[in-house]
Every structure is written in structure tokens, then in C-alpha cells.
Design a protein around this motif. Structure first.
Motif, PDB file in Angstrom:
ATOM      1  N   ALA A 151       0.857  -1.188   0.000  1.00 62.09           N
ATOM      2  CA  ALA A 151       0.000   0.000   0.000  1.00 62.09           C
ATOM      3  C   ALA A 151       0.888   1.231   0.000  1.00 62.09           C
ATOM      4  O   ALA A 151       1.937   1.257   0.661  1.00 62.09           O
ATOM      5  CB  ALA A 151      -0.927   0.009   1.211  1.00 62.09           C
ATOM      6  N   PHE A 152       0.484   2.260  -0.737  1.00 63.29           N
ATOM      7  CA  PHE A 152       1.289   3.481  -0.801  1.00 63.29           C
ATOM      8  C   PHE A 152       0.400   4.684  -1.107  1.00 63.29           C
ATOM      9  O   PHE A 152      -0.720   4.544  -1.618  1.00 63.29           O
ATOM     10  CB  PHE A 152       2.394   3.352  -1.862  1.00 63.29           C
ATOM     11  N   ILE A 153       0.922   5.869  -0.795  1.00 59.76           N
ATOM     12  CA  ILE A 153       0.209   7.136  -0.996  1.00 59.76           C
ATOM     13  C   ILE A 153       0.675   7.757  -2.303  1.00 59.76           C
ATOM     14  O   ILE A 153       1.871   7.858  -2.557  1.00 59.76           O
ATOM     15  CB  ILE A 153       0.487   8.101   0.171  1.00 59.76           C
ATOM     16  N   GLU A 154      -0.264   8.170  -3.126  1.00 66.34           N
ATOM     17  CA  GLU A 154       0.100   8.898  -4.340  1.00 66.34           C
ATOM     18  C   GLU A 154       0.516  10.327  -3.977  1.00 66.34           C
ATOM     19  O   GLU A 154      -0.068  10.951  -3.088  1.00 66.34           O
ATOM     20  CB  GLU A 154      -1.088   8.943  -5.313  1.00 66.34           C
ATOM     21  N   ASN A 155       1.512  10.835  -4.699  1.00 65.53           N
ATOM     22  CA  ASN A 155       1.997  12.208  -4.489  1.00 65.53           C
ATOM     23  C   ASN A 155       2.356  12.463  -3.027  1.00 65.53           C
ATOM     24  O   ASN A 155       1.975  13.478  -2.441  1.00 65.53           O
ATOM     25  CB  ASN A 155       0.961  13.230  -4.959  1.00 65.53           C
ATOM     26  N   ASN A 156       3.101  11.538  -2.460  1.00 66.07           N
ATOM     27  CA  ASN A 156       3.433  11.656  -1.038  1.00 66.07           C
ATOM     28  C   ASN A 156       4.480  12.735  -0.775  1.00 66.07           C
ATOM     29  O   ASN A 156       4.739  13.086   0.372  1.00 66.07           O
ATOM     30  CB  ASN A 156       3.937  10.312  -0.507  1.00 66.07           C
ATOM     31  N   GLU A 157       5.070  13.257  -1.848  1.00 63.91           N
ATOM     32  CA  GLU A 157       6.073  14.304  -1.651  1.00 63.91           C
ATOM     33  C   GLU A 157       5.439  15.652  -1.318  1.00 63.91           C
ATOM     34  O   GLU A 157       6.113  16.559  -0.840  1.00 63.91           O
ATOM     35  CB  GLU A 157       6.948  14.451  -2.905  1.00 63.91           C
ATOM     36  N   LYS A 158       4.132  15.810  -1.578  1.00 58.51           N
ATOM     37  CA  LYS A 158       3.461  17.075  -1.284  1.00 58.51           C
ATOM     38  C   LYS A 158       2.873  17.056   0.131  1.00 58.51           C
ATOM     39  O   LYS A 158       2.551  15.992   0.668  1.00 58.51           O
ATOM     40  CB  LYS A 158       2.342  17.330  -2.294  1.00 58.51           C
ATOM     41  N   PRO A 159       2.725  18.230   0.760  1.00 60.42           N
ATOM     42  CA  PRO A 159       2.097  18.265   2.097  1.00 60.42           C
ATOM     43  C   PRO A 159       0.619  17.897   2.010  1.00 60.42           C
ATOM     44  O   PRO A 159      -0.035  18.101   0.982  1.00 60.42           O
ATOM     45  CB  PRO A 159       2.295  19.715   2.536  1.00 60.42           C
ATOM     46  N   HIS A 160       0.098  17.365   3.107  1.00 65.42           N
ATOM     47  CA  HIS A 160      -1.296  16.963   3.164  1.00 65.42           C
ATOM     48  C   HIS A 160      -1.984  17.734   4.290  1.00 65.42           C
ATOM     49  O   HIS A 160      -1.475  17.764   5.420  1.00 65.42           O
ATOM     50  CB  HIS A 160      -1.428  15.459   3.410  1.00 65.42           C
ATOM     51  N   TYR A 161      -3.133  18.308   3.979  1.00 65.38           N
ATOM     52  CA  TYR A 161      -3.873  19.115   4.945  1.00 65.38           C
ATOM     53  C   TYR A 161      -5.116  18.365   5.433  1.00 65.38           C
ATOM     54  O   TYR A 161      -5.593  17.426   4.782  1.00 65.38           O
ATOM     55  CB  TYR A 161      -4.289  20.447   4.323  1.00 65.38           C
ATOM     56  N   VAL A 162      -5.619  18.818   6.566  1.00 65.46           N
ATOM     57  CA  VAL A 162      -6.834  18.231   7.111  1.00 65.46           C
ATOM     58  C   VAL A 162      -7.967  18.358   6.099  1.00 65.46           C
ATOM     59  O   VAL A 162      -8.128  19.379   5.440  1.00 65.46           O
ATOM     60  CB  VAL A 162      -7.197  18.911   8.458  1.00 65.46           C
ATOM     61  N   GLN A 163      -8.707  17.270   5.910  1.00 69.42           N
ATOM     62  CA  GLN A 163      -9.856  17.153   5.009  1.00 69.42           C
ATOM     63  C   GLN A 163      -9.500  17.222   3.521  1.00 69.42           C
ATOM     64  O   GLN A 163     -10.375  17.264   2.680  1.00 69.42           O
ATOM     65  CB  GLN A 163     -10.933  18.190   5.338  1.00 69.42           C
ATOM     66  N   GLN A 164      -8.225  17.194   3.205  1.00 70.19           N
ATOM     67  CA  GLN A 164      -7.800  17.091   1.809  1.00 70.19           C
ATOM     68  C   GLN A 164      -7.869  15.637   1.369  1.00 70.19           C
ATOM     69  O   GLN A 164      -7.561  14.727   2.139  1.00 70.19           O
ATOM     70  CB  GLN A 164      -6.368  17.618   1.667  1.00 70.19           C
ATOM     71  N   GLN A 165      -8.237  15.384   0.103  1.00 75.74           N
ATOM     72  CA  GLN A 165      -8.262  14.011  -0.391  1.00 75.74           C
ATOM     73  C   GLN A 165      -6.841  13.483  -0.530  1.00 75.74           C
ATOM     74  O   GLN A 165      -5.983  14.096  -1.157  1.00 75.74           O
ATOM     75  CB  GLN A 165      -8.976  13.909  -1.740  1.00 75.74           C
TER      76      GLN A 165
END
Length: 603
Positions: A151-165
């Protein structure tokens, strides 16, 4: 003499008990096990014990897939013997050399058993015998796991914010023999997430080391509900393979049909369980930026705000209503994340927004949501008027910038209406323009036709006359009031209805102290609809406008902020909110008593 006899009897009994003490043995059907494949642990006791094995020691490194038990009684040389056998289906959770720990059965324990769990890239051997550790070292036949999961996250190099897909991929690889359902996230760890499936799984065939490999990818949309260091829950895939039935492999007539075992015969094949696990992953979720220019947080990839005339381009006339449809389309959110479209007020128009409609779907592995609202405008005058600009603030997750979707202000030419009547709104001391031939009625309390309040003295109260008509009307009205009074009192005596206005404050205060801001938001809107019937209430901003209280408006602002920034705990004080709410209700009730809406019926 008696004492010697008693001591001898006790000695004989103890010797007999030790002679018949249960002996436990343990074995596995294979010592080298491909990761994900089930294997069988067998525990045997030479006595018919009533206790069951304590399997809690296995839960750390193994998944208990199934258990079965069989008991036997037989007579040898005139002596009665008994035995009990437990078969336990296990799946190892990790690769490498491991030890199945000692398992307690009553007061006795089994010996520990060493096994080796191999992954898809590990060159080891397969041995179906119950061998010991030295025998494992002499294995020569190479083998590897046929099945894998990652299992892995797409575009994991970008920051992730609350409630963002966050797009999360779960990939299952096999040799084409694996079957089963969709992967499942650990139900005990999904509380901080909203997880939704994206489209259908995609399957591709690849070749690795001269062998064909099938890869099936399941895509999920994850929405973090709070900021900080979170764990994406582990994912399980529980499937099975169908192996050709062989008389050497299994005897269908020897199976205990009342117990689920590792291998179960089907019509033509044997189902063998396969269980795969993708471990949990840690991810950092950022909070709403402090300089975000709005109270409603909207992280998205794309936002489009548009307006059109659903009935075609209207002929604008003073006092005549026309409709305008405003549409908000957002990629990267669900419909519950859409904000209420703010329709600016203007003195040139009266506005009556209808209830918005919302829907969501999936576009190219991204959630997309749409909101539509019909706003009805009635021009207050003629001339060149301006429909005000409509805006929605949002955060662009692709560029990391704050942006604004805009429906620009629009100039329209409103013609004179010779049939327009100007009525005076005495409560607000303003003039209201209404077309005499207008057919749209935006509210239930629109002025009705004026009924003459003076009756000629010459009018006789005879059938067919106006006086007789008003007498009947007054009588029906009085009877209606009397029946309503009876029903109202019966309702009070019979019990409280489920949604009385006086129950709302207790509910709101309870949710305030629980910091349940979503329930508080919904409850405030429902309360205000009944508490301020003269206002149109659709959202919290409407509640604040109806209350017209600066302190209460400040509490509404805090609730909106807390919905999307749970870490900011310094702003919220439930006692202050409850005190302001109580004062608001008390002041409005006192004002209503001092200034009744109608004069007394009898002066």
C-alpha cells in the motif's frame, strides 16, 4: 493400622494421577511458510481434557484463522484410553524466522515451535513435514510466496492538509489463482478518517523472473478529520485459492463436517485460505493555515463557480421575479465538505434562495462534488441595476495557494412596470414594489388581497349577502381556534413531542460541553428555524444574522473555526456559549411579551 492404610491409599491415588497426567505434543504441517498462506498448528493431548488452548499468545505475530477439535475414546488391553486433538489455522503476519510460543492448555503447556516465513523475494524452501529447527537448515528446494500486498500514498512528496483528499493505493499481486473480496481497513483504527472507494479495481499482467504475475490495484480516497501525526489503518485482504482435489492431499470422508478446517473440499477443488496484511503507515496532516481568508475550509484541486438563467434570458421588470441558478463544482472533496454559497444582499433586489441540492461522484480517481442553488430576485425599482459578485474562497492543493472562485457582478436593465404597486412595510418603514400580475409567491406571508373592513349599515345578514358571509367566516375561525386550543392542551397532558422548541437549548448546551461542533451546527440551524420564523435560515451565518447579537455572532464564528481546526482549544468556552444562548432566549421571550404582534382582541 488404619493410618498406614490411609497413607498407602493416598500414595496409590497420587501415583495413578501422575501416571495419567496429560502429555501435550505440538506440530505444524510445514515449517517453511510463504507469507500470506495459511498453515495448520496441531496440538494433541493423550487425555480427554475439558480445557481449551489459550490462543491469546498468538495474536501478536499470527492471525488465528480457524479452530477445530476432535475427541476419541478407545479400549486397549481392557483399559479405557482417550485423546483430544486441536487443529488451529494460522497466518503469519511478518516475514523471517519466528517461534510459535508455548500454548497453555489448563495447567500444561506445549513446547515452542520454530518456523520460517518467506516473502516473494526470499529464496528458501518448502517442507511439509513437521521438522525441527536443524532439519529446516538442511532444506534445499527453493520456494517463495505466491501472493503479496503493498500500500502506498500517491503524491506523497506534497504536504497533506486536514480534510484534503489523499489517494491511497492497495496493490495485491498473485499468480492468477487468488480469489476473494475487496481489501478491508482495520475497523478499530478508522476513527480519524473518512475512507471511500474510488472506481473499480484495475488489473494488469506482468512478467517477473520468467513468471506471470497479476497485479490488482484498489484505489481509496482518504480524508483526515484532524491534524497531526496520524496512522493510516492497516489493510487486510482475506481470500482463498482453489487447488485440485487429490486423494493424497485430503480425504473428504475423514473431515469433521461440523468444524471449519484449513482445507475444505468444494465440488471439484479444495479452498485454501490466504490472508494478506499491509501494515499501518504514519502520515503528517497539517492544520488549516492561520492566514486562510475564510471560516469554511475548502482544500481542492479545482473549483468552478458559475451562474445561468434556467428559464432562458428573462425580461427584467420592476416588481417581477426572475430566477438565477448558481452552481459550485469542486474536485477533491465530498458533498458534505461543500460550503454554503454566500449570496450578498443588495438594496436593489429582494432575494429568496431555495434549498440547495448537492451530489458527489468520482472523476478520474478524484472525488468531485457539486452544489446548485436557485436564487429568486425581485427588482425593487427600474433602471440599470447590478447583480452583486458571488465568491467562494478555497485552497489549491496542487499549487499551495489561496484562490477565489468568482461569479462576476452583472449589470442588467430593469424596465418600468406600469402595473407595479408600491406597498408600505410599516414594520421597517420601507416601500416594497410588487407587480400586480406577478405569479411568483416567494413567501407564505406575502400580502393578500385587501378585505373591506367596513360593512354598510344597510347590509342585511341574509343568505347571499356579504354580512352573512362574514358571520360564517368568523364562526368557522372561532371553531378552529377552539379545536386547536383543545388539541394543544391534550398534547401537553399526553406527553412532550419529540421536537419541542423548549428542548433545543438543553440539547445545544449538552453538545457544546461535548465539543461536538457538527451536531452543534446542525442543532443551531434547526433551533433557529423555529425560534426565528420570520427569517429564512439555511446555515450558521443566517442564524447569526437573525439573532442580531454581537456576542452570539462571535460564538458562531468560533464554532465555524472549530469545525476545521480542532487543535485550537483556547477559543472555545462552552459556559460562555451557554450563558449567551440563555440570555438570547430570555431577552427575545421578554420582548415578545412586552410587544405582542397583534393588539388584544377585546380592548
Amino acid at each position: 493400622m488404619h493410618k498406614k492404610f490411609i497413607l498407602a491409599f493416598i500414595f496409590i491415588m497420587l501415583t495413578s494421577m501422575n501416571a495419567h497426567a496429560a502429555t501435550l505434543s505440538v506440530s505444524v504441517d510445514k515449517t517453511t511458510i510463504p507469507l500470506g498462506e495459511a498453515f495448520t498448528l496441531v496440538i494433541n493431548a493423550d487425555e480427554n481434557l475439558n480445557e481449551s488452548p489459550d490462543l491469546s499468545v498468538l495474536r501478536k505475530d499470527f492471525k488465528v484463522y480457524s479452530t477445530s477439535v476432535s475427541r476419541q475414546n478407545y479400549i486397549i488391553n481392557g483399559q479405557s484410553e482417550a485423546s483430544v486433538t486441536w487443529k488451529i489455522g494460522l497466518v503469519a503476519l511478518n516475514e523471517g524466522s519466528q517461534e510459535i510460543p508455548a500454548i497453555s492448555v489448563g495447567k500444561d503447556k506445549t513446547p515452542a515451535v520454530k518456523i520460517n516465513v518467506v516473502g516473494a523475494s526470499t529464496a528458501t524452501s518448502d517442507n511439509s513435514d513437521s521438522a525441527s529447527a536443524p532439519a529446516m537448515q538442511n532444506e534445499q528446494v527453493a520456494t517463495s510466496a505466491k501472493y503479496g500486498i503493498r500500500a502506498f500514498i500517491e503524491n506523497n512528496e506534497k504536504p497533506h492538509y486536514v480534510q484534503q483528499q489523499i489517494t491511497y493505493n492497495v496493490v495485491i499481486s498473485d499468480d492468477g489463482s487468488l480469489a476473494g473480496g475487496e481489501p478491508v481497513f482495520d475497523a478499530n483504527a478508522v476513527g480519524d478518517w473518512i475512507i471511500k472507494s474510488l472506481d473499480r479495481p484495475q488489473t494488469v499482467m506482468k512478467t517477473a523472473n520468467g513468471k506471470k504475475v497479476r497485479e490488482t490495484t484498489f484505489k481509496y480516497a482518504l480524508f483526515a478529520q484532524k491534524s497531526g501525526d496520524l496512522m493510516i489503518p492497516q489493510v487486510w485482504f482475506n481470500g482463498y485459492t482453489l487447488q485440485p482435489e487429490s486423494s493424497d492431499d485430503i480425504d473428504a470422508f475423514s473431515q469433521d463436517i461440523f468444524n471449519f478446517t484449513i482445507k475444505m473440499p468444494s465440488l471439484f477443488n479444495i479452498e485454501k485460505p490466504v490472508s494478506l496484511r499491509a501494515p499501518a503507515k504514519e502520515i503528517n496532516i497539517l492544520p488549516v493555515p492561520e492566514n486562510y481568508p475564510d471560516k469554511w475550509w475548502l482544500p481542492a484541486e479545482k473549483v468552478v463557480l458559475s451562474a445561468k438563467w434556467p428559464d432562458g434570458m428573462p425580461q427584467f421588470k420592476a416588481g417581477e421575479a426572475f430566477r438565477r441558478e448558481i452552481t459550485l463544482q469542486v474536485i477533491g472533496v465530498t458533498e458534505n465538505q461543500l460550503p454554503d454559497i454566500n449570496l450578498p444582499q443588495t438594496t436593489d433586489f429582494r432575494q429568496y434562495p431555495e434549498k440547495p441540492t448537492r451530489r458527489s461522484g468520482v472523476i478520474k480517481n478524484k472525488f468531485a462534488a457539486e452544489e446548485k442553488i436557485i436564487n429568486v430576485y425581485i427588482p425593487e425599482k427600474s433602471g440599470r441595476l447590478t447583480l452583486p459578485e458571488i465568491t467562494v474562497n478555497w485552497y489549491n492543493t496542487q499549487t499551495g495557494t489561496f484562490e477565489k472562485a468568482v461569479v462576476p457582478a452583472e449589470k442588467i436593465n430593469v424596465a418600468d412596470n406600469p402595473q407595479m404597486t408600491v406597498l408600505t412595510d410599516e414594520a421597517n418603514n420601507t416601500a416594497v414594489a410588487v407587480s400586480d400580475n406577478a405569479t411568483f409567491e416567494p413567501e407564505k406571508n406575502t400580502p393578500e388581497k385587501i378585505i373591506p373592513s367596513v360593512v354598510s349599515e344597510e347590509s342585511s345578514l341574509t343568505p347571499g349577502s356579504n354580512g352573512f358571509f362574514y358571520l360564517i367566516l368568523f364562526t368557522v375561525f372561532a371553531i378552529g381556534i377552539f379545536i386547536g386550543w383543545i388539541l394543544f392542551h391534550r398534547r401537553d397532558k399526553g406527553g412532550k413531542p419529540q421536537c419541542e422548541m423548549r428542548q433545543f437549548p438543553d440539547f445545544l448546551i449538552k453538545k457544546a460541553y461535548q465539543d461536538d461542533f457538527r451536531a452543534l451546527r446542525d442543532g443551531l440551524v434547526a433551533w433557529a428555524i423555529g425560534f426565528y420564523p420570520e427569517h429564512r435560515i439555511n446555515n450558521l451565518k443566517d442564524v447569526a444574522l437573525a439573532a442580531n447579537n454581537p456576542q452570539f455572532s462571535a460564538q458562531i464564528d468560533i464554532i465555524l473555526a472549530k469545525l476545521y481546526n480542532p487543535q485550537d482549544e483556547s477559543l472555545w468556552n462552552p459556559k460562555i456559549f451557554s450563558d449567551i444562548l440563555k440570555d438570547l432566549i430570555k431577552n427575545k421571550n421578554r420582548t415578545a411579551k412586552e410587544n405582542p404582534p397583534l393588539p388584544p382582541l377585546y380592548g
